[in-house]
Design a protein around this motif. Structure first.
Motif, mmCIF file in Angstrom:
data_model
loop_
_atom_site.group_PDB
_atom_site.id
_atom_site.type_symbol
_atom_site.label_atom_id
_atom_site.label_comp_id
_atom_site.label_asym_id
_atom_site.label_seq_id
_atom_site.Cartn_x
_atom_site.Cartn_y
_atom_site.Cartn_z
ATOM 1 N N UNK A 115 0.828 -1.216 0.000
ATOM 2 C CA UNK A 115 0.000 0.000 0.000
ATOM 3 C C UNK A 115 0.858 1.260 0.000
ATOM 4 N N UNK A 116 2.012 1.181 0.676
ATOM 5 C CA UNK A 116 2.904 2.339 0.735
ATOM 6 C C UNK A 116 3.643 2.574 -0.580
ATOM 7 N N UNK A 117 3.614 1.570 -1.466
ATOM 8 C CA UNK A 117 4.366 1.654 -2.717
ATOM 9 C C UNK A 117 3.503 2.035 -3.908
ATOM 10 N N UNK A 118 2.180 2.044 -3.751
ATOM 11 C CA UNK A 118 1.304 2.319 -4.885
ATOM 12 C C UNK A 118 0.478 3.568 -4.622
ATOM 13 N N UNK A 119 0.001 4.175 -5.691
ATOM 14 C CA UNK A 119 -0.754 5.420 -5.587
ATOM 15 C C UNK A 119 -2.147 5.168 -5.019
ATOM 16 N N UNK A 120 -2.717 6.213 -4.460
ATOM 17 C CA UNK A 120 -4.085 6.116 -3.947
ATOM 18 C C UNK A 120 -5.053 5.794 -5.071
ATOM 19 N N UNK A 121 -6.024 4.952 -4.783
ATOM 20 C CA UNK A 121 -6.989 4.533 -5.782
ATOM 21 C C UNK A 121 -7.632 3.230 -5.370
ATOM 22 N N UNK A 122 -8.439 2.616 -6.256
ATOM 23 C CA UNK A 122 -9.132 1.372 -5.909
ATOM 24 C C UNK A 122 -8.183 0.240 -5.515
ATOM 25 N N UNK A 123 -7.045 0.130 -6.197
ATOM 26 C CA UNK A 123 -6.114 -0.960 -5.877
ATOM 27 C C UNK A 123 -5.572 -0.796 -4.464
ATOM 28 N N UNK A 124 -5.180 0.417 -4.121
ATOM 29 C CA UNK A 124 -4.635 0.659 -2.782
ATOM 30 C C UNK A 124 -5.705 0.426 -1.717
ATOM 31 N N UNK A 125 -6.943 0.824 -1.997
ATOM 32 C CA UNK A 125 -8.036 0.587 -1.058
ATOM 33 C C UNK A 125 -8.245 -0.897 -0.826
ATOM 34 N N UNK A 126 -8.204 -1.685 -1.918
ATOM 35 C CA UNK A 126 -8.388 -3.137 -1.795
ATOM 36 C C UNK A 126 -7.256 -3.771 -0.996
#
Length: 340
Positions: A115-126
């Motif tokens: 989560x700390x490596x990817x941008x905010x969005x649906x993937x990070x929320x999941x």
């Protein structure tokens, strides 16, 4: 694009060469996930699946960070090792092995790092939702995944849960081998190694999983020989070339690869072929280090999905499993495999 066919050495020629002294089993090394992440980043630019390959690279890098941190696991003792060896079975069968609860700690740590490596969005929320999921849900999803049960399997989170299980099984192998080497050095009589040949040559001799692909290696040990690469624990075991990895037939084996209209090979699949079996109608990818020294079975299998589509149109069935790319309908009862 079109497919080209090629013939390799006959099984008899391979058998002659197999008399050379080569290791049967190659266990996962500390840098395996970092190498996978690097390869995924190499394959992503200009690729139709570039965004997903980059996501998979971040996932693999997070796996590397978790795998690099110490975490003691409950390990099988010598009587269990001897019983498995006597029965000709893998020591750590994924479908039935009692998982150490520590794998949940590994998974949650993995999700927070990702989560700390990817941008905010649906993937990070999941990813964050999975990190906060309760133990019962995660254990149930893991059991379905490892047993190939599609009914009730969440295909969106399955690759993430699989990533945690890959770290856990690779750690089990590493700690068992390290303990064996320590105890072997302190014993006057030889101990039985935790991993070796089993009765079924088609499944991983460590965890009983199917391969993701096979790889022909280069280097001082095993140069030119084919190894099957486990989809779960990343162990590699020797398996003779030009022999079906599904039915073990040596007849009607052919190899296909992608070609551009000008006859050149696409840059994303220059070291990848499909080994096809006419006898049973199955296929498995094979990646060649002699064509591209940077190939990595999981990454190159993921990046060559177009090759799967090509041979599946001819009616062939995929034998390998890539836990970061699962297909199926999780809502229909009666489905029994996570990937065909």
């Amino acid at each position: 694009m079109s497919a080209s066919t090629a013939k390799l050495m006959s099984p008899e020629e391979i058998a002659v060469r197999a008399g050379e002294q080569i290791p049967f089993l190659l266990l996962p090394q500390p840098g395996l996930f970092a190498e996978r992440a690097l390869r995924l980043r190499q394959l992503a630019p200009g690729h139709a699946m570039g965004d997903y390959l980059l996501f998979a690279a971040e996932l693999a890098q997070a796996q590397h960070e978790v795998f690099s941190r110490p975490l003691a696991l409950s390990l099988p003792e010598q009587p269990q090792i001897e019983a498995a060896a006597k029965a000709g079975l893998p020591l750590l069968p994924a479908a039935s092995w009692a998982r150490d609860p520590a794998w949940l700690q590994e998974l949650r740590e993995l999700m927070r790092l990702l989560a700390a490596r990817i941008a905010a969005g649906p993937a990070r929320t999941a990813v964050l939702q999975l990190a906060d999921a309760d133990d019962q849900y995660l254990e149930l999803q893991a059991s379905r995944l490892l047993n190939g049960v599609m009914t009730g399997l969440d295909l969106a989170s399955a690759p993430l849960i699989a990533a945690g299980l890959q770290v856990h099984w690779a750690r089990l192998l590493s700690q068992l081998q390290a303990r064996f080497e320590r105890e072997q050095n302190s014993q006057h009589s030889p101990l039985l190694a935790p991993f070796g040949r089993i009765d079924d040559p088609l499944i991983c001799p460590c965890c009983a999983s199917r391969p993701v692909a096979s790889i022909t290696r280069i280097g001082a040990e095993g140069s030119g020989f084919r190894y099957l690469s486990c989809s779960l624990c990343a162990a590699q075991w020797h398996y003779v070339r030009v022999k079906c990895t599904h039915c073990q037939s040596t007849q009607g084996i052919s190899f296909q690869s992608l070609l551009n209209e000008d006859g050149s090979m696409p840059p994303h699949s220059s070291g990848v072929q499909v080994e096809c079996c006419e006898a049973c109608g199955h296929y498995l990818k094979i990646v060649h280090m002699e064509k591209d020294q940077q190939v990595e079975p999981h990454a190159d299998d993921l990046a060559s999905l177009s090759l799967d589509l090509l041979v599946s149109e001819a009616g062939l069935i995929r034998h390998g499993v890539n836990l970061q790319l699962l297909f199926g309908d999780s809502g229909e009862p009666g489905d029994s495999e996570a990937q065909h």
